[in-house]
Motif scaffolding. Structure first.
Motif, PDB file in Angstrom:
ATOM      1  N   VAL A  45       0.842  -1.194   0.000  1.00 59.70           N
ATOM      2  CA  VAL A  45       0.000   0.000   0.000  1.00 59.70           C
ATOM      3  C   VAL A  45       0.880   1.248   0.000  1.00 59.70           C
ATOM      4  O   VAL A  45       1.748   1.422   0.867  1.00 59.70           O
ATOM      5  CB  VAL A  45      -0.937   0.011   1.231  1.00 59.70           C
ATOM      6  CG1 VAL A  45      -1.826   1.239   1.226  1.00 59.70           C
ATOM      7  CG2 VAL A  45      -1.793  -1.252   1.251  1.00 59.70           C
ATOM      8  N   ALA A  46       0.650   2.131  -0.971  1.00 55.25           N
ATOM      9  CA  ALA A  46       1.386   3.394  -1.107  1.00 55.25           C
ATOM     10  C   ALA A  46       0.689   4.468  -0.267  1.00 55.25           C
ATOM     11  O   ALA A  46      -0.439   4.270   0.201  1.00 55.25           O
ATOM     12  CB  ALA A  46       1.423   3.806  -2.571  1.00 55.25           C
ATOM     13  N   PRO A  47       1.350   5.604  -0.092  1.00 52.57           N
ATOM     14  CA  PRO A  47       0.699   6.709   0.612  1.00 52.57           C
ATOM     15  C   PRO A  47      -0.670   7.012   0.007  1.00 52.57           C
ATOM     16  O   PRO A  47      -0.876   6.871  -1.198  1.00 52.57           O
ATOM     17  CB  PRO A  47       1.675   7.870   0.414  1.00 52.57           C
ATOM     18  CG  PRO A  47       3.010   7.199   0.264  1.00 52.57           C
ATOM     19  CD  PRO A  47       2.717   5.926  -0.496  1.00 52.57           C
ATOM     20  N   GLY A  48      -1.587   7.414   0.856  1.00 50.07           N
ATOM     21  CA  GLY A  48      -2.946   7.672   0.398  1.00 50.07           C
ATOM     22  C   GLY A  48      -3.766   6.394   0.292  1.00 50.07           C
ATOM     23  O   GLY A  48      -4.822   6.385  -0.321  1.00 50.07           O
ATOM     24  N   ASN A  49      -3.246   5.303   0.876  1.00 50.77           N
ATOM     25  CA  ASN A  49      -3.922   4.000   0.856  1.00 50.77           C
ATOM     26  C   ASN A  49      -4.154   3.450  -0.544  1.00 50.77           C
ATOM     27  O   ASN A  49      -5.103   2.723  -0.797  1.00 50.77           O
ATOM     28  CB  ASN A  49      -5.245   4.054   1.637  1.00 50.77           C
ATOM     29  CG  ASN A  49      -5.002   4.234   3.109  1.00 50.77           C
ATOM     30  OD1 ASN A  49      -4.050   3.683   3.658  1.00 50.77           O
ATOM     31  ND2 ASN A  49      -5.842   5.018   3.747  1.00 50.77           N
ATOM     32  N   ARG A  50      -3.264   3.783  -1.463  1.00 54.57           N
ATOM     33  CA  ARG A  50      -3.353   3.271  -2.836  1.00 54.57           C
ATOM     34  C   ARG A  50      -2.727   1.881  -2.887  1.00 54.57           C
ATOM     35  O   ARG A  50      -1.565   1.687  -2.557  1.00 54.57           O
ATOM     36  CB  ARG A  50      -2.634   4.209  -3.804  1.00 54.57           C
ATOM     37  CG  ARG A  50      -2.877   3.867  -5.258  1.00 54.57           C
ATOM     38  CD  ARG A  50      -2.410   4.980  -6.169  1.00 54.57           C
ATOM     39  NE  ARG A  50      -1.015   5.281  -6.005  1.00 54.57           N
ATOM     40  CZ  ARG A  50      -0.045   4.826  -6.809  1.00 54.57           C
ATOM     41  NH1 ARG A  50      -0.351   4.090  -7.857  1.00 54.57           N
ATOM     42  NH2 ARG A  50       1.211   5.140  -6.586  1.00 54.57           N
ATOM     43  N   ILE A  51      -3.519   0.905  -3.302  1.00 55.17           N
ATOM     44  CA  ILE A  51      -3.067  -0.482  -3.385  1.00 55.17           C
ATOM     45  C   ILE A  51      -2.226  -0.661  -4.651  1.00 55.17           C
ATOM     46  O   ILE A  51      -2.677  -0.363  -5.753  1.00 55.17           O
ATOM     47  CB  ILE A  51      -4.262  -1.460  -3.424  1.00 55.17           C
ATOM     48  CG1 ILE A  51      -5.230  -1.209  -2.274  1.00 55.17           C
ATOM     49  CG2 ILE A  51      -3.772  -2.906  -3.448  1.00 55.17           C
ATOM     50  CD1 ILE A  51      -4.697  -1.484  -0.904  1.00 55.17           C
ATOM     51  N   LEU A  52      -0.994  -1.176  -4.470  1.00 53.41           N
ATOM     52  CA  LEU A  52      -0.098  -1.378  -5.609  1.00 53.41           C
ATOM     53  C   LEU A  52      -0.032  -2.831  -6.065  1.00 53.41           C
ATOM     54  O   LEU A  52       0.393  -3.108  -7.187  1.00 53.41           O
ATOM     55  CB  LEU A  52       1.312  -0.903  -5.253  1.00 53.41           C
ATOM     56  CG  LEU A  52       1.448   0.569  -4.877  1.00 53.41           C
ATOM     57  CD1 LEU A  52       2.882   0.873  -4.475  1.00 53.41           C
ATOM     58  CD2 LEU A  52       1.007   1.452  -6.027  1.00 53.41           C
ATOM     59  N   GLY A  53      -0.405  -3.747  -5.188  1.00 53.69           N
ATOM     60  CA  GLY A  53      -0.338  -5.158  -5.525  1.00 53.69           C
ATOM     61  C   GLY A  53      -0.238  -5.997  -4.279  1.00 53.69           C
ATOM     62  O   GLY A  53      -0.374  -5.492  -3.161  1.00 53.69           O
ATOM     63  N   VAL A  54       0.011  -7.280  -4.471  1.00 54.57           N
ATOM     64  CA  VAL A  54       0.165  -8.211  -3.352  1.00 54.57           C
ATOM     65  C   VAL A  54       1.497  -8.919  -3.513  1.00 54.57           C
ATOM     66  O   VAL A  54       1.750  -9.549  -4.544  1.00 54.57           O
ATOM     67  CB  VAL A  54      -0.978  -9.237  -3.298  1.00 54.57           C
ATOM     68  CG1 VAL A  54      -0.750 -10.241  -2.183  1.00 54.57           C
ATOM     69  CG2 VAL A  54      -2.325  -8.537  -3.114  1.00 54.57           C
ATOM     70  N   PHE A  55       2.338  -8.808  -2.498  1.00 52.98           N
ATOM     71  CA  PHE A  55       3.616  -9.510  -2.483  1.00 52.98           C
ATOM     72  C   PHE A  55       3.365 -10.909  -1.948  1.00 52.98           C
ATOM     73  O   PHE A  55       2.719 -11.087  -0.918  1.00 52.98           O
ATOM     74  CB  PHE A  55       4.631  -8.770  -1.604  1.00 52.98           C
ATOM     75  CG  PHE A  55       5.942  -9.481  -1.484  1.00 52.98           C
ATOM     76  CD1 PHE A  55       6.869  -9.405  -2.502  1.00 52.98           C
ATOM     77  CD2 PHE A  55       6.243 -10.229  -0.362  1.00 52.98           C
ATOM     78  CE1 PHE A  55       8.081 -10.076  -2.402  1.00 52.98           C
ATOM     79  CE2 PHE A  55       7.450 -10.895  -0.251  1.00 52.98           C
ATOM     80  CZ  PHE A  55       8.369 -10.811  -1.276  1.00 52.98           C
TER      81      PHE A  55
END
Length: 146
Positions: free
Chosen positions: A108-118
């Protein structure tokens, strides 16, 4: 050589998600089509509610004879999953997963932006080995401190 971050090591950089009212079968089919072991449970537009994994499907659906066609994802997901920022090193993410007993962790990036699942599958053997060594060290320190 600099350690890789979880974001750098993602094998799939798209976010696979399902709404909480989706059925377990819909989620499992989406996971199978994408060839992944987890799917995020999200409420539009981008609120992370939980994660559904292969382990959840096995333990909370198959082992309990739950009907995947009538059961909502919300009923069997793991709510409020632990997340990491994209700059987390692979070794640190693996330590978290080993200590907490899971194999997938949302990024999760700043601003609660989901980037993916590791996934632990995204880690190289040397990073898994380093994480295991760190976990053993952490256990020894905890034992020494009482």
């Amino acid at each position: 050589m600099a350690e890789r971050t979880v974001f750098q090591s993602l094998s799939q950089k798209h976010v696979l998600s399902v709404p909480p009212q989706g059925t377990v079968r819909e989620a499992a089919c989406a996971m199978a089509r994408a060839g992944v072991g987890s799917i995020l449970v999200m409420e539009p537009p981008d609120k992370l509610l939980g994660i559904l994994t292969e382990r959840d499907l096995m333990n909370r659906v198959l082992a309990k004879s739950v009907d995947p066609d009538t059961t909502s994802v919300r009923a069997v997901m793991t709510p409020n999953p632990i997340c990491v920022p994209p700059e987390t090193t692979v070794a640190n993410a693996v330590v978290i997963m080993i200590e907490r007993g899971f194999r997938h962790i949302p990024i999760v990036a700043p601003g609660n932006r989901i980037l993916g699942v590791f996934s632990v599958r995204d880690a190289l053997p040397r990073e898994v080995s380093a994480a295991l060594s760190q976990t053993e060290f952490n256990e020894q320190v905890n034992d020494a401190l009482g």
